[in-house]
Design a protein around this motif. Structure first.
Motif, PDB file in Angstrom:
ATOM      1  N   HIS A  45     -15.642 -10.004  -9.663  1.00  0.00           N
ATOM      2  CA  HIS A  45     -15.059  -8.681  -9.871  1.00  0.00           C
ATOM      3  C   HIS A  45     -14.042  -8.370  -8.783  1.00  0.00           C
ATOM      4  CE1 HIS A  45     -18.844  -8.452 -12.129  1.00  0.00           C
ATOM      5  NE2 HIS A  45     -18.274  -7.503 -12.846  1.00  0.00           N
ATOM      6  N   ILE A  46     -13.057  -7.568  -9.161  1.00  0.00           N
ATOM      7  CA  ILE A  46     -12.081  -6.996  -8.239  1.00  0.00           C
ATOM      8  C   ILE A  46     -12.251  -5.482  -8.312  1.00  0.00           C
ATOM      9  CG2 ILE A  46      -9.639  -6.711  -7.698  1.00  0.00           C
ATOM     10  CD1 ILE A  46      -9.189  -9.416  -9.178  1.00  0.00           C
ATOM     11  N   LEU A  47     -12.552  -4.873  -7.182  1.00  0.00           N
ATOM     12  CA  LEU A  47     -12.862  -3.446  -7.125  1.00  0.00           C
ATOM     13  C   LEU A  47     -11.702  -2.731  -6.435  1.00  0.00           C
ATOM     14  CD1 LEU A  47     -16.544  -3.839  -5.868  1.00  0.00           C
ATOM     15  CD2 LEU A  47     -15.701  -3.939  -8.209  1.00  0.00           C
ATOM     16  N   LEU A  48     -11.102  -1.767  -7.125  1.00  0.00           N
ATOM     17  CA  LEU A  48      -9.924  -1.073  -6.622  1.00  0.00           C
ATOM     18  C   LEU A  48     -10.240   0.389  -6.345  1.00  0.00           C
ATOM     19  CD1 LEU A  48      -7.197  -2.461  -9.075  1.00  0.00           C
ATOM     20  CD2 LEU A  48      -7.852  -3.354  -6.826  1.00  0.00           C
ATOM     21  N   THR A  49      -9.949   0.827  -5.112  1.00  0.00           N
ATOM     22  CA  THR A  49     -10.182   2.224  -4.786  1.00  0.00           C
ATOM     23  C   THR A  49      -9.145   3.141  -5.407  1.00  0.00           C
ATOM     24  OG1 THR A  49      -8.918   2.077  -2.712  1.00  0.00           O
ATOM     25  CG2 THR A  49     -11.301   1.635  -2.595  1.00  0.00           C
ATOM     26  N   HIS A  50      -7.892   2.675  -5.508  1.00  0.00           N
ATOM     27  CA  HIS A  50      -6.842   3.527  -6.074  1.00  0.00           C
ATOM     28  C   HIS A  50      -5.583   2.712  -6.332  1.00  0.00           C
ATOM     29  CE1 HIS A  50      -5.799   3.597  -1.791  1.00  0.00           C
ATOM     30  NE2 HIS A  50      -4.615   4.112  -2.092  1.00  0.00           N
ATOM     31  N   VAL A 107     -16.633   7.666  -5.987  1.00  0.00           N
ATOM     32  CA  VAL A 107     -16.765   8.962  -5.329  1.00  0.00           C
ATOM     33  C   VAL A 107     -15.386   9.458  -4.900  1.00  0.00           C
ATOM     34  CG1 VAL A 107     -19.128   8.498  -4.575  1.00  0.00           C
ATOM     35  CG2 VAL A 107     -17.215   7.912  -3.058  1.00  0.00           C
ATOM     36  N   ARG A 108     -15.371  10.679  -4.437  1.00  0.00           N
ATOM     37  CA  ARG A 108     -14.129  11.347  -4.078  1.00  0.00           C
ATOM     38  C   ARG A 108     -13.462  10.708  -2.851  1.00  0.00           C
ATOM     39  NH1 ARG A 108     -14.277  17.393  -1.453  1.00  0.00           N
ATOM     40  NH2 ARG A 108     -12.244  17.281  -0.404  1.00  0.00           N
ATOM     41  N   ALA A 109     -12.129  10.769  -2.807  1.00  0.00           N
ATOM     42  CA  ALA A 109     -11.338  10.516  -1.611  1.00  0.00           C
ATOM     43  C   ALA A 109     -10.174  11.498  -1.624  1.00  0.00           C
ATOM     44  CB  ALA A 109     -10.831   9.077  -1.566  1.00  0.00           C
ATOM     45  N   ASN A 126      -6.712   9.213  -9.905  1.00  0.00           N
ATOM     46  CA  ASN A 126      -6.936   9.719  -8.561  1.00  0.00           C
ATOM     47  C   ASN A 126      -7.289   8.608  -7.588  1.00  0.00           C
ATOM     48  OD1 ASN A 126      -6.608  12.424  -9.390  1.00  0.00           O
ATOM     49  ND2 ASN A 126      -8.747  12.497 -10.081  1.00  0.00           N
ATOM     50  N   ALA A 127      -7.204   8.932  -6.314  1.00  0.00           N
ATOM     51  CA  ALA A 127      -7.751   8.047  -5.279  1.00  0.00           C
ATOM     52  C   ALA A 127      -9.252   8.277  -5.167  1.00  0.00           C
ATOM     53  CB  ALA A 127      -7.070   8.320  -3.947  1.00  0.00           C
ATOM     54  N   ASN A 128      -9.987   7.216  -4.873  1.00  0.00           N
ATOM     55  CA  ASN A 128     -11.442   7.299  -4.797  1.00  0.00           C
ATOM     56  C   ASN A 128     -11.991   6.420  -3.687  1.00  0.00           C
ATOM     57  OD1 ASN A 128     -10.959   7.704  -8.054  1.00  0.00           O
ATOM     58  ND2 ASN A 128     -12.676   8.894  -7.273  1.00  0.00           N
ATOM     59  N   GLY A 129     -13.262   6.615  -3.391  1.00  0.00           N
ATOM     60  CA  GLY A 129     -14.059   5.662  -2.643  1.00  0.00           C
ATOM     61  C   GLY A 129     -14.998   4.970  -3.611  1.00  0.00           C
ATOM     62  N   LEU A 143     -14.508   3.558   1.794  1.00  0.00           N
ATOM     63  CA  LEU A 143     -14.020   4.921   1.703  1.00  0.00           C
ATOM     64  C   LEU A 143     -12.661   5.031   1.030  1.00  0.00           C
ATOM     65  CD1 LEU A 143     -16.248   5.028   3.976  1.00  0.00           C
ATOM     66  CD2 LEU A 143     -14.992   6.964   4.907  1.00  0.00           C
ATOM     67  N   GLY A 144     -11.988   3.892   0.808  1.00  0.00           N
ATOM     68  CA  GLY A 144     -10.638   3.944   0.274  1.00  0.00           C
ATOM     69  C   GLY A 144      -9.705   4.539   1.314  1.00  0.00           C
ATOM     70  N   ASP A 145      -8.608   5.134   0.852  1.00  0.00           N
ATOM     71  CA  ASP A 145      -7.717   5.874   1.740  1.00  0.00           C
ATOM     72  C   ASP A 145      -8.104   7.341   1.654  1.00  0.00           C
ATOM     73  OD1 ASP A 145      -6.416   3.534   2.258  1.00  0.00           O
ATOM     74  OD2 ASP A 145      -4.475   4.151   1.448  1.00  0.00           O
ATOM     75  N   THR A 146      -8.421   7.950   2.784  1.00  0.00           N
ATOM     76  CA  THR A 146      -8.893   9.328   2.727  1.00  0.00           C
ATOM     77  C   THR A 146      -8.770  10.001   4.083  1.00  0.00           C
ATOM     78  OG1 THR A 146     -10.712  10.755   1.972  1.00  0.00           O
ATOM     79  CG2 THR A 146     -11.316   8.819   3.284  1.00  0.00           C
ATOM     80  N   ASP A 147      -8.764  11.323   4.047  1.00  0.00           N
ATOM     81  CA  ASP A 147      -8.994  12.140   5.223  1.00  0.00           C
ATOM     82  C   ASP A 147     -10.491  12.434   5.293  1.00  0.00           C
ATOM     83  OD1 ASP A 147      -8.565  13.711   7.461  1.00  0.00           O
ATOM     84  OD2 ASP A 147      -7.868  15.455   6.327  1.00  0.00           O
TER      85      ASP A 147
END
Length: 233
Positions: A45-50, A107-109, A126-129, A143-147
């Motif tokens: 699998h390839i898992l993409l945060t965003h 989840v949210r990012a 959207n962007a995600n974690g 966490l992906g890219d996030t604040d």
């Protein structure tokens, strides 16, 4: 669980005889020094945060070469399917998908997401974690890219992640001080692995400040060099 940092936000994660890639930005990634065929060998699998190019990266080519299933938000995988990716698993924020021996929860990012296609910016969800769970393994949270955001506490309560892949680079994500605060205040991590730094000009060049911010806490900071693997769990 064996985790190999491939530079930027890209990781290979191996557990229970399985292997997956997160955000495989390899070609054009100045931090990646390995061979694509080597790091993608045996992946399922390839898992993409965003859907930013520095996260989608080589996904289309890797999916074709390996037959891996691409897992991400429904908008992004629909776009990638239109580009020839044959096996996809669509999902969205709050959802969980069973991938056979492990699951992924989205989840949210706090970030943006789009791809440039023939010179046009295309919205791709959207962007995600992403949280990976497998029986007998510690839950892993990319966490992906996030604040930093306070609802990270709810993510910790719901999913109990013990390993975090944490962006620290600043400019496009939270910087090292905010990332350390996020781990200390909201996430009950055993291990934090920093990412999304030391790639391009304008990003933080090392993980020292992040590690210093977590000194004296229960969280162990592991900062492998690009291409280096760590064993956790």
């Amino acid at each position: 669980m064996r985790i190999t940092w491939l530079g930027h936000a890209a990781f290979r994660v191996e557990f229970d005889g399985k292997a997956v890639l997160f955000d495989p930005f390899l070609s054009g990634n100045p931090s990646f020094k390995g061979e694509r065929a080597a790091v993608s060998a045996g992946i399922s699998h390839i898992l993409l945060t965003h859907g930013h190019a520095d996260h989608v990266g080589d996904t289309i080519e890797l999916a074709r070469e390996t037959g891996a299933t691409v897992v991400s938000n429904a908008d992004l995988v629909t776009f990638l399917a239109g580009k020839g990716v044959e096996k996809v698993e669509p999902m969205n924020t709050g959802g969980t998908v069973d991938l056979g021996g492990f699951s992924v929860t989205m989840v949210r990012a706090d970030h943006s997401a789009s791809l440039i296609d023939n010179g046009v910016s295309i919205a791709v969800g959207n962007a995600n974690g992403l949280i990976l769970k497998a029986p007998g393994q510690p839950a892993l949270y990319h966490l992906g890219d996030t604040d930093i955001f306070s609802d990270m506490a709810l993510i910790a309560e719901l999913h109990q992640p013990k390993i975090g892949l944490v962006p620290i680079g600043d400019r496009y994500t939270m910087g090292p001080q905010a990332a350390a605060l996020a781990v200390k205040r909201y996430l009950d991590l055993d291990v934090a692995i920093p990412c999304h730094y030391a790639t391009f000009p304008g990003l933080v060049s090392n993980a020292d400040t992040f590690a210093a911010g977590l000194a004296g806490t229960k969280t162990r900071v592991l900062a492998p060099r690009s291409g280096e693997s760590v064993e956790v769990g």
